[in-house]
Design a protein around this motif. Structure first.
Motif, PDB file in Angstrom:
ATOM      1  N   ALA A 100       1.959  -4.144   9.272  1.00  0.00           N
ATOM      2  CA  ALA A 100       1.943  -3.066   8.272  1.00  0.00           C
ATOM      3  C   ALA A 100       1.696  -1.753   8.999  1.00  0.00           C
ATOM      4  O   ALA A 100       0.787  -1.645   9.829  1.00  0.00           O
ATOM      5  CB  ALA A 100       0.859  -3.318   7.232  1.00  0.00           C
ATOM      6  N   THR A 101       2.538  -0.746   8.691  1.00  0.00           N
ATOM      7  CA  THR A 101       2.453   0.549   9.371  1.00  0.00           C
ATOM      8  C   THR A 101       2.471   1.663   8.337  1.00  0.00           C
ATOM      9  O   THR A 101       3.343   1.670   7.449  1.00  0.00           O
ATOM     10  CB  THR A 101       3.642   0.735  10.328  1.00  0.00           C
ATOM     11  N   ALA A 160      12.837  -8.844   4.997  1.00  0.00           N
ATOM     12  CA  ALA A 160      11.788  -8.881   6.027  1.00  0.00           C
ATOM     13  C   ALA A 160      11.037  -7.569   6.137  1.00  0.00           C
ATOM     14  O   ALA A 160      10.100  -7.456   6.928  1.00  0.00           O
ATOM     15  CB  ALA A 160      12.418  -9.221   7.376  1.00  0.00           C
ATOM     16  N   THR A 161      11.408  -6.559   5.340  1.00  0.00           N
ATOM     17  CA  THR A 161      10.716  -5.251   5.377  1.00  0.00           C
ATOM     18  C   THR A 161       9.915  -4.995   4.111  1.00  0.00           C
ATOM     19  O   THR A 161       9.413  -3.886   3.916  1.00  0.00           O
ATOM     20  CB  THR A 161      11.728  -4.119   5.575  1.00  0.00           C
ATOM     21  N   ALA A 162       9.802  -6.013   3.223  1.00  0.00           N
ATOM     22  CA  ALA A 162       9.039  -5.849   1.988  1.00  0.00           C
ATOM     23  C   ALA A 162       7.605  -6.324   2.198  1.00  0.00           C
ATOM     24  O   ALA A 162       7.321  -7.174   3.054  1.00  0.00           O
ATOM     25  CB  ALA A 162       9.685  -6.637   0.854  1.00  0.00           C
ATOM     26  N   ALA A 163       6.658  -5.765   1.405  1.00  0.00           N
ATOM     27  CA  ALA A 163       5.262  -6.205   1.489  1.00  0.00           C
ATOM     28  C   ALA A 163       5.133  -7.644   1.006  1.00  0.00           C
ATOM     29  O   ALA A 163       4.319  -8.419   1.542  1.00  0.00           O
ATOM     30  CB  ALA A 163       4.361  -5.273   0.678  1.00  0.00           C
ATOM     31  N   ARG A 164       5.944  -8.038   0.012  1.00  0.00           N
ATOM     32  CA  ARG A 164       5.868  -9.396  -0.539  1.00  0.00           C
ATOM     33  C   ARG A 164       7.277  -9.984  -0.563  1.00  0.00           C
ATOM     34  O   ARG A 164       7.931 -10.055  -1.610  1.00  0.00           O
ATOM     35  CB  ARG A 164       5.273  -9.368  -1.945  1.00  0.00           C
ATOM     36  N   PRO A 165       7.788 -10.434   0.556  1.00  0.00           N
ATOM     37  CA  PRO A 165       9.132 -11.024   0.577  1.00  0.00           C
ATOM     38  C   PRO A 165       9.123 -12.398  -0.078  1.00  0.00           C
ATOM     39  O   PRO A 165       8.094 -13.066  -0.151  1.00  0.00           O
ATOM     40  CB  PRO A 165       9.458 -11.116   2.065  1.00  0.00           C
ATOM     41  N   GLN A 207       0.848  -1.177   0.000  1.00  0.00           N
ATOM     42  CA  GLN A 207       0.000   0.000   0.000  1.00  0.00           C
ATOM     43  C   GLN A 207       0.894   1.241   0.000  1.00  0.00           C
ATOM     44  O   GLN A 207       1.927   1.285   0.671  1.00  0.00           O
ATOM     45  CB  GLN A 207      -0.890   0.017   1.248  1.00  0.00           C
ATOM     46  N   PRO A 208       0.494   2.312  -0.723  1.00  0.00           N
ATOM     47  CA  PRO A 208       1.330   3.523  -0.749  1.00  0.00           C
ATOM     48  C   PRO A 208       1.503   4.093   0.651  1.00  0.00           C
ATOM     49  O   PRO A 208       0.543   4.210   1.419  1.00  0.00           O
ATOM     50  CB  PRO A 208       0.538   4.474  -1.653  1.00  0.00           C
ATOM     51  N   GLY A 209       2.753   4.456   0.982  1.00  0.00           N
ATOM     52  CA  GLY A 209       3.037   5.072   2.262  1.00  0.00           C
ATOM     53  C   GLY A 209       3.181   4.104   3.402  1.00  0.00           C
ATOM     54  O   GLY A 209       3.407   4.529   4.547  1.00  0.00           O
ATOM     55  N   TYR A 210       2.995   2.769   3.176  1.00  0.00           N
ATOM     56  CA  TYR A 210       3.100   1.789   4.251  1.00  0.00           C
ATOM     57  C   TYR A 210       4.540   1.283   4.374  1.00  0.00           C
ATOM     58  O   TYR A 210       5.286   1.217   3.387  1.00  0.00           O
ATOM     59  CB  TYR A 210       2.183   0.583   3.973  1.00  0.00           C
ATOM     60  N   THR A 211       4.885   0.884   5.604  1.00  0.00           N
ATOM     61  CA  THR A 211       6.103   0.111   5.839  1.00  0.00           C
ATOM     62  C   THR A 211       5.686  -1.240   6.403  1.00  0.00           C
ATOM     63  O   THR A 211       4.631  -1.368   7.035  1.00  0.00           O
ATOM     64  CB  THR A 211       7.036   0.822   6.826  1.00  0.00           C
ATOM     65  N   TYR A 212       6.562  -2.279   6.138  1.00  0.00           N
ATOM     66  CA  TYR A 212       6.202  -3.653   6.484  1.00  0.00           C
ATOM     67  C   TYR A 212       7.327  -4.296   7.280  1.00  0.00           C
ATOM     68  O   TYR A 212       8.511  -4.002   7.083  1.00  0.00           O
ATOM     69  CB  TYR A 212       5.933  -4.461   5.212  1.00  0.00           C
ATOM     70  N   SER A 213       6.902  -5.232   8.156  1.00  0.00           N
ATOM     71  CA  SER A 213       7.876  -5.963   8.953  1.00  0.00           C
ATOM     72  C   SER A 213       7.350  -7.385   9.157  1.00  0.00           C
ATOM     73  O   SER A 213       6.217  -7.585   9.622  1.00  0.00           O
ATOM     74  CB  SER A 213       8.082  -5.287  10.312  1.00  0.00           C
ATOM     75  N   TRP A 214       8.197  -8.402   8.788  1.00  0.00           N
ATOM     76  CA  TRP A 214       7.851  -9.817   8.925  1.00  0.00           C
ATOM     77  C   TRP A 214       8.637 -10.423  10.068  1.00  0.00           C
ATOM     78  O   TRP A 214       9.800 -10.089  10.281  1.00  0.00           O
ATOM     79  CB  TRP A 214       8.157 -10.580   7.636  1.00  0.00           C
ATOM     80  N   SER A 215       7.987 -11.357  10.788  1.00  0.00           N
ATOM     81  CA  SER A 215       8.638 -12.064  11.889  1.00  0.00           C
ATOM     82  C   SER A 215       8.128 -13.508  11.928  1.00  0.00           C
ATOM     83  O   SER A 215       6.915 -13.730  11.835  1.00  0.00           O
ATOM     84  CB  SER A 215       8.336 -11.361  13.214  1.00  0.00           C
ATOM     85  N   PRO A 216       9.061 -14.486  12.017  1.00  0.00           N
ATOM     86  CA  PRO A 216      10.515 -14.324  11.992  1.00  0.00           C
ATOM     87  C   PRO A 216      11.016 -14.007  10.580  1.00  0.00           C
ATOM     88  O   PRO A 216      10.278 -14.148   9.612  1.00  0.00           O
ATOM     89  CB  PRO A 216      11.018 -15.673  12.466  1.00  0.00           C
TER      90      PRO A 216
END
Length: 906
Positions: free
Chosen positions: A533-534, A508-513, A492-501
């Motif tokens: 998603a932030t 790990a910071t991409a929308a679609r890793p 999404q425009p303007g969003y940041t992403y974080s995957w765990s683990p």
């Protein structure tokens, strides 16, 4: 008297016939002399200059007296030729007449003669009066020039201390110089020449007094009305005078003080001249400049009242005076303490006093200053705290506090804008805001606090309202190890992403890793990945969360075991994959051979064929269809070989022997040795299989022949041995000759070389340490040779075996030596009859003694022969008489001399 002599001389010239007359005249000479007449010669008339001397008359004659008249100017009036010195004080020439009276002392006769002397007037020469001058003084000498006169004043070293402008003037100018402490005088000469050619030399005495100096001192700078001393301390015997006297404490002292006013705005400079005079009247001058600066002006400045932290100008409206510097004290809060009107900013309330110092800085002098003071009042300023904890960020429709300070009495507060603020007039309140967009909304809020005195303060805070994020981790997935899949949904425009683990993810910071599957276990592995998603800029305040399950089947590994080194290609080899899971199939691939049995299973049989490269690989596939990475086994073929090529004794040393060989394999080559035909082989060293030679330094090749063998163990443990090689041992012996032309025999013998077929043996000899030379080549079946002894005191021999193959191999023997005394020997009888037998005097081994000299003498001691480096050739001269002769043989290289006799028989 003179007339008589002249006549007599004339008679002499008339020859012998007049001889009697000459005798007669000589008899009568005394009578004629007594009767000679008187003659007076006063001399020729002449001109002289006034004061000049001149000689009168001629030389005296015996028997006469002389008297001159008048006697004026004569040095002696009673001699034949006196000196006259005459003066002419008039302006025109004067004639002086002198009469000479000559009287004969015997006869009383007299004679007179007159001479006229014209005395030209001398020039008028007046150098002027003697002078006493000061050092450095310029003065004129002489008197005005007379037309037609020339003048010459002296120059040069004799006039040291005096320099003249023109030595050819009647009244030149001199400059006196005396750097010393005492006076000196000079005799100055003047030569004046009149038009009539007469000149006069006169003298002027000039006394030069020592130099004096005036010290007005350095230039001074002073403030108006401030006294300053000029000049230097007084010296005894000097008087002082300053000009002008303006502002001086006394114009007649050496170092007065100067005090002056300056009503203007620019510096005022006065040049003071000091004149110093000594007791002799000599003077010197010097100058100094006194610069008087105007007084400094510090303008009055009004009092200042301002809020804390607010800027105000000190001495506002005052104009700076050029040349004046300004300094404020203290410098606290000032924009620049060195300007007339600085900006003042103080944060602490209170009463202060600032002092302004205005300075005019004379060059090299003490500054002129003036001061003024300014009272300053700083009113307290309220404090506005809009953001004590920094910017405010929150999610849409949440409530957050604003401000944070307690209200102070007498202070009013106002928030701008008031949107969403619970109490816009309180220093501490809350804010609630919506956000219906997909991006953060940021607004700046300002809190203004104002005191009763009108002092204000403001503070700002940034308020960000973040939208609530949407997170989608995507559908579940099942993977084989090593394969990859993509998680999540488009960003999404303007969003940041974080995957765990982050395990297995490329980002790990991409929308679609991208997830690459790994499973170190033997069972399926189920993993759960969480997505946060932030929206941009909101940090972690308004995140959205989701999760997804990923199943990773177990990984397979194809690890091959079996022989990695091949020593024998004729036998098939067994290989297998260890720890094979049930239901797994295998695909095998062979390099350098073929699969005999077992394709598809964990165990196979492989037959390798001769080639250059070998290898084996296998790929495992599980029951779930997951394939392993290919497992590979590198295989190498190491056929062991070792070949002994040559064993040769080193030419430089009998204790060093070199083995040449060729080998293959990874293990070192073992070198074994024994004395030929004796005992067992023993190891003497090892060499790398890649080496081509080995040097054995523990031998005595002159005493023994050695056998060598090489052993090599292959990678499979089998030992391979090379063929044998036996070195050549050479022995040399010498048999002495009978003398004369029989020098003896050398016998060489050696054992057969073993190691390669020998085509021939080459025999080398070195005489007395010279470079070895090839003497002879013998067939490979020959093991002995006889040689004439030849020349030389020491002979070294070496035998080299040469193979028949190309390129030829060579194996050298030890070096064997024989020595000869080579004594010099002569024979006592020669028969030079041409029969080639005993025709000449032969000296055995004479060629081995270079530089020798042979001298032969007859029985009477006469030398009949002398030769250097004798060639065994004396006796062939047809004129050689029979009889007994004596010889003297000198051998410089041996340091000996031999004497003997020889008989010539014909």
């Amino acid at each position: 008297m003179n007339l008589f002599v002249t006549r007599l001389a004339g008679l002499r010239r008339r020859g012998a016939a007049a001889g009697a007359l000459v005798i007669l005249l000589l008899t009568l000479a005394g009578a004629v002399r007594a009767q000679a007449p008187c003659v007076a010669i006063a001399g020729a008339d002449r001109d002289i200059c006034s004061g000049q001397t001149t000689a009168l008359g001629v030389g005296p004659v015996a028997g006469f007296t002389y008297r001159w008249s008048p006697t004026t100017g004569l040095n002696n009036p009673n001699i034949a030729n006196p000196t006259a010195r005459l003066f002419n004080r008039a302006a025109t020439p004067v004639v002086r007449s002198y009469t000479l009276t000559v009287t004969g002392t015997a006869t009383g006769c007299t004679a007179t003669s007159t001479v006229n002397i014209t005395v030209k007037p001398g020039p008028v020469a007046d150098p002027g009066p003697n002078r006493t001058v000061c050092s450095g003084q310029v003065f004129m000498v002489g008197t005005p020039a007379i037309p037609g006169y020339t003048y010459q004043w002296p120059v040069g070293n004799a006039q040291a201390g005096l320099s003249i402008d023109n030595p050819n003037l009647a009244q030149p100018t001199y400059t006196a110089t005396n750097p010393n402490q005492a006076s000196f005088f000079r005799n100055v000469l003047l030569r004046v020449t009149a038009p009539n050619g007469c000149d006069t030399l006169v003298t002027l005495v000039v006394t030069v007094l020592p130099a004096i100096s005036a010290q007005a001192g350095p230039d001074v700078s002073l403030c108006a009305g401030t006294p300053t001393t000029i000049g230097t301390p007084a010296q005894p015997g000097f008087t002082y005078s300053w000009s002008p006297a303006t502002g001086l404490s006394s114009p007649t002292v050496a170092n007065p003080t100067v005090t002056q006013a300056n009503p203007g705005s620019a510096p005022l400079a006065t040049t003071y001249t000091l004149t110093v005079t000594n007791a002799a009247g000599c003077t010197a001058t010097d100058q100094t400049v006194a610069t008087v600066y105007p007084p400094a002006v510090a303008p009055a400045a009004p009092a200042v009242a301002v809020c804390a932290g607010q800027a105000a100008t000190l001495a506002a409206g005052a104009a700076p005076v050029p040349g004046t510097t300004y300094s404020w004290s203290p410098a606290t809060g000032l924009s620049n303490p060195n300007v007339l009107s600085p900006m003042l900013t103080l944060a602490t309330p209170g009463s202060y006093t600032y002092t302004l110092t205005a300075s005019v800085a004379p060059v090299g002098g003490t500054a002129c200053t003036a001061t003024t003071t300014v009272p300053v009042t700083i009113a307290p300023r309220p404090v506005a705290q809009a953001a004590p904890n920094g910017p405010v960020a929150f999610c849409a429709n949440d409530t957050r506090p604003l401000g944070g300070a307690a209200a102070e009495p007498g202070i009013t507060y106002r928030w701008r804008p008031a949107t969403g603020v619970a109490d816009p007039t309180a220093p501490t309140t809350t804010i609630t805001l919506p956000n219906t967009t997909a991006a953060p909304l940021t607004t700046t809020y300002t809190l203004v606090a104002t005191s009763a005195a009108g002092c204000a303060d403001s503070s700002q805070v940034s308020v960000t309202v973040n939208p609530v994020a949407v997170a989608d981790a995507g559908p579940a997935a099942t993977l084989c190890p090593g394969l990859a899949t993509t998680l999540g949904t488009p960003a999404q425009p303007g969003y940041t992403y974080s995957w765990s683990p982050a395990t297995g993810l490329d980002d790990a910071t991409a929308a679609r890793p991208r997830l690459t599957a790994t499973n170190p276990t033997a069972a399926p592995l189920v993993l759960k990945y969480y997505l946060t998603a932030t929206p941009a800029g909101s940090g972690a305040a308004c995140p959205g969360r989701d999760s997804v399950l990923v199943t990773i089947n177990p990984a397979l590994a194809a690890v091959i075991s079996g022989p990695a080194v091949l020593c024998d290609l004729s036998q098939p080899q067994q290989y297998e994959v260890t720890s094979a899971p049930a239901g797994t199939t295998y695909q095998w691939s062979v390099t350098g051979g073929s699969l005999v049995a077992g394709q598809g299973t964990a165990r196979v049989t492989v037959q390798f064929a001769p080639g250059t490269s070998y290898g084996l690989s296998a790929t495992a596939t599980s029951s779930q269809g997951c394939a392993s990475a290919p497992g590979a086994l590198a295989i190498r073929y190491e056929p062991a070989r070792v070949e002994l090529a040559v064993a040769s004794v080193d030419a430089a040393s009998n204790s060093s022997l070199t083995i040449g060989f060729a080998a293959g394999g990874s293990n070192p080559v073992q070198v074994l040795r024994r004395v030929a035909g004796q005992g067992s082989f023993a190891a003497v060293g090892t060499a790398s299989a890649t080496a081509t030679s080995f040097t054995d330094t523990s031998v005595d090749a002159a005493a023994n022949s050695y056998e060598y063998r090489l052993d090599l163990t292959d990678a499979c443990g089998t030992v391979f041995s090379s063929s044998l090689a036996q070195t050549i041992r050479l022995q040399a012996s010498a048999t002495a000759g009978s003398g004369g032309r029989d020098a003896g025999t050398i016998t060489l013998s050696w054992n057969a070389y073993v190691g390669f077929p020998v085509q021939e043996y080459r025999l080398y000899r070195s005489l007395d340490g010279a470079v070895p030379e090839l003497l002879r080549t013998v067939p490979g079946s020959t093991l002995q040779a006889s040689l004439p002894a030849g020349a030389g005191f020491s002979q070294q021999f070496r035998v080299v075996a040469v193979s028949a193959a190309a390129p030829a191999l060579q194996a050298g023997s030890n070096t064997a030596s024989v020595s000869f005394a080579n004594a010099v020997h002569t024979y006592n009888v020669i028969t030079p009859n041409g029969d080639q037998l005993n025709d000449v005097l032969v000296v055995d081994n004479i060629s081995l003694y270079p530089g020798n000299r042979l001298r032969i003498f007859s029985r009477w001691g006469r030398e009949v022969y002398d030769a250097t480096n004798y060639q065994n050739n004396w006796g062939t001269d047809p004129g050689l008489a029979p009889g007994l002769y004596y010889y003297l043989l000198t051998l410089p290289s041996a340091g000996t001399t031999m004497k003997g006799w020889v008989e010539v028989v014909k």
